[in-house]
Design an enzyme around this catalytic site. Structure first.
Site, short mmCIF file in Angstrom:
data_model
loop_
_atom_site.label_atom_id
_atom_site.label_comp_id
_atom_site.label_asym_id
_atom_site.label_seq_id
_atom_site.Cartn_x
_atom_site.Cartn_y
_atom_site.Cartn_z
CB CYS A 111 -0.89 0.05 1.24
SG CYS A 111 -2.17 -1.22 1.28
N GLY A 120 -0.03 -0.06 -5.08
CA GLY A 120 -1.36 -0.62 -4.92
C GLY A 120 -2.31 -0.06 -5.97
CG ASN A 157 2.74 0.23 3.48
OD1 ASN A 157 3.84 0.68 3.23
ND2 ASN A 157 2.40 -0.98 3.07
N GLY A 158 1.05 -2.11 5.65
CA GLY A 158 1.64 -3.15 6.48
C GLY A 158 0.63 -4.23 6.77
CE1 TYR A 184 8.06 -6.45 -8.93
CE2 TYR A 184 6.76 -6.26 -6.92
CZ TYR A 184 6.83 -6.34 -8.29
OH TYR A 184 5.69 -6.29 -9.02
#
Ligand code: SF4
Length: 484
Positions: free
Chosen positions: A14, A40, A116-117, A259
């Site tokens: 995210c 995302g 985010n997580g 990545y």
């Protein structure tokens, strides 16, 4: 979108953004979310405050669809304080009810939160609250944070947010919007990135990656530290820690560098493109080969391929090109249609490949099926030899900290030897970068990174079996605006 041939397997997590005290806060949040779109593509949302009331708009799909011209969505939000979110689901399925920011009203007023997580104790916390009659409206882990904030015994604490954060386990970079301020924090391990910046006019911004800070013309100040809460309000920028500063050895997600993060971002103190180039150089030293051309799987394999080519002296060329105009189409359960979708997004340049001994460089391999599809396409285009080189070690373990990997059984490298993998991919040789080699490229000490998906060493113990549907116990039927 950071697309590779494996992009159906390792999904982004995210992206977050927040800005305080800028007349163009909402428009800047919109641009920042565009720059974070690679993190995302399932849903997007913006919440803004006029100092007294929070307004929020979220929807399914990419930023340009959710806030499409003529929808009026941005116009209704125009306030000087805003936070935004782009989502790929790692906890809770891809539904409108799970899109963020989540907006709630409790005894202390309104709050909107973007995450985010992945909270590895969210299901346990939710069970506890539901046992006392709490009702949840989403199936994502983030909502438990709101329930924790609203709990009467937490509300009365001197610093309710710091108290609540000490109940969370797992990875979390969070941005909260209150009517009068933004609070942003990072888990004590600093697993996901979070950065601070300032616009020329003096407004403070917070973002998952520095590319979003650049996108709004702001300057990068520093990263939010692990275990730190920063407040953006009329007084400027202030900071406090909810665990003693420096008391936890960080566990930054090294896969962000390999990545996820964008090449022009600087995270964990290092530019992503330059880091990936170092990985490629090291890979060329560890796994040299006689070849004619180094071909990246764009985009995330490109920096590593440049490094491999520089180190080896073999020429670099674009034997695969990515379509920048396809965007998110569909993910079909039919393997044939999936293969067609990959072909649509990544096309072979036959004149670069024909008769050549090719070093094909990808940043990582997860399931391997789409990589094999590309290798077959290179063969059809006339490649004489194909030597697969991967700029990270074999992925053998799932991620519980915010990246949606397949199950362990679906991972190509799980339980397979290198020779098994070579035969599966139908290549002439294969070489993965070693874990030691990868860590040697990093600027921080080796124990400052999470490497669990390669090593199986999880820094935060996972107590219950987790997947992204852990909290989807009941099928909820809701009419959603489908806009994908
Ligand atoms: S397990 Fe892998 S993807 Fe997950 S946080 Fe650790 S390094 Fe990142």
């Amino acid at each position: 979108m950071s697309l590779s041939s494996e992009s159906f397997d390792k999904k982004e997590n995210c992206g977050l953004f927040g800005i305080f005290g800028d007349p163009e806060a909402v428009d800047k949040t919109y641009f920042a979310l565009h720059s974070l779109q690679h993190r995302g593509q399932e849903s997007a949302g913006i919440a803004s405050s006029n100092g007294e009331v929070i307004s929020c708009y979220t929807g399914m799909g990419m930023v340009r669809r959710v806030f499409r011209v003529g929808s009026g969505a941005l116009e209704h939000l125009r306030n000087p304080v805003a936070i935004g979110h782009v989502r790929y689901s790692t906890s809770g399925s891809s539904k409108a009810i799970n899109s963020q920011p989540l907006l709630a009203e409790y005894s202390r007023g309104q709050v909107a939160v973007a995450h985010n997580g992945n909270l590895i104790n969210a299901a346990l916390l939710r069970d506890e609250y539901e046992a006392y009659g709490s009702i949840f409206k989403s199936t994502c882990d983030t909502e438990v944070i709101i329930h924790l904030l609203a709990k009467p015994t937490h509300v009365c604490r001197p610093d309710p947010l710091a108290h609540v954060l000490n109940h969370l386990q797992g990875s979390y970079s969070l941005v909260f919007l209150y009517p009068d301020r933004i609070e942003a924090c990072r888990d004590p391990y600093g697993i996901r990135p979070l950065c601070l910046g300032r616009t020329k006019e003096g407004a403070h911004v917070v973002a998952s990656e520095t590319c979003a800070i650049d996108a709004v013309g702001a300057e990068f100040l520093r990263e939010v530290e692990p275990g730190e809460i920063v407040t953006l309000d009329k007084g400027g920028l202030s900071s406090r820690f909810f665990v003693p500063r420096g008391s936890v050895t960080p566990a930054h997600c090294l896969f962000e560098h390999v990545y996820f993060a964008k090449q022009n971002s600087t995270i964990f103190g290092e530019n992503v493109h330059l880091f990936r180039k170092k990985l490629g150089r090291r890979l060329a030293i560890e796994h040299p080969v006689e070849a004619d051309v180094v071909v990246p799987v764009p985009d995330s394999g490109t920096s590593g391929a440049i490094g491999y080519a520089e180190q080896s002296g073999i020429g670099f060329d674009m034997g695969l090109v990515r379509s920048h105009y396809v965007g998110r189409t569909f993910i079909s359960p039919d393997p044939k249609l999936r293969a067609l979708e990959v072909t649509l997004k990544l096309a072979v340049v036959p004149d670069v490949i024909r008769g050549q001994r090719v070093v094909l460089l990808d940043d990582s391999i997860v399931r391997g099926t789409t990589t094999r599809g590309k290798i077959r396409a290179l063969r059809q285009a006339g490649a004489k030899e194909i030597h697969m080189r991967v700029s990270c070690p074999p992925i053998r373990f799932p991620c519980f900290y915010g990246i949606d990997f397949p199950t362990k059984e679906e991972l190509l490298a799980n339980g397979r030897t290198l020779e098994d993998i070579r035969r599966f991919l139908e290549v002439d040789s294969i070489g993965y970068l070693s874990l030691e080699g990868m860590l040697a490229c990093a600027s921080l000490p080796a124990d400052h990174y999470c490497t669990a998906c390669w090593s199986g060493k999880y820094r935060i113990p996972v107590q219950i079996a987790l997947n992204k549907f852990t909290m989807e116990r009941y099928q909820m039927y809701m009419f959603e605006q489908m806009d994908v």
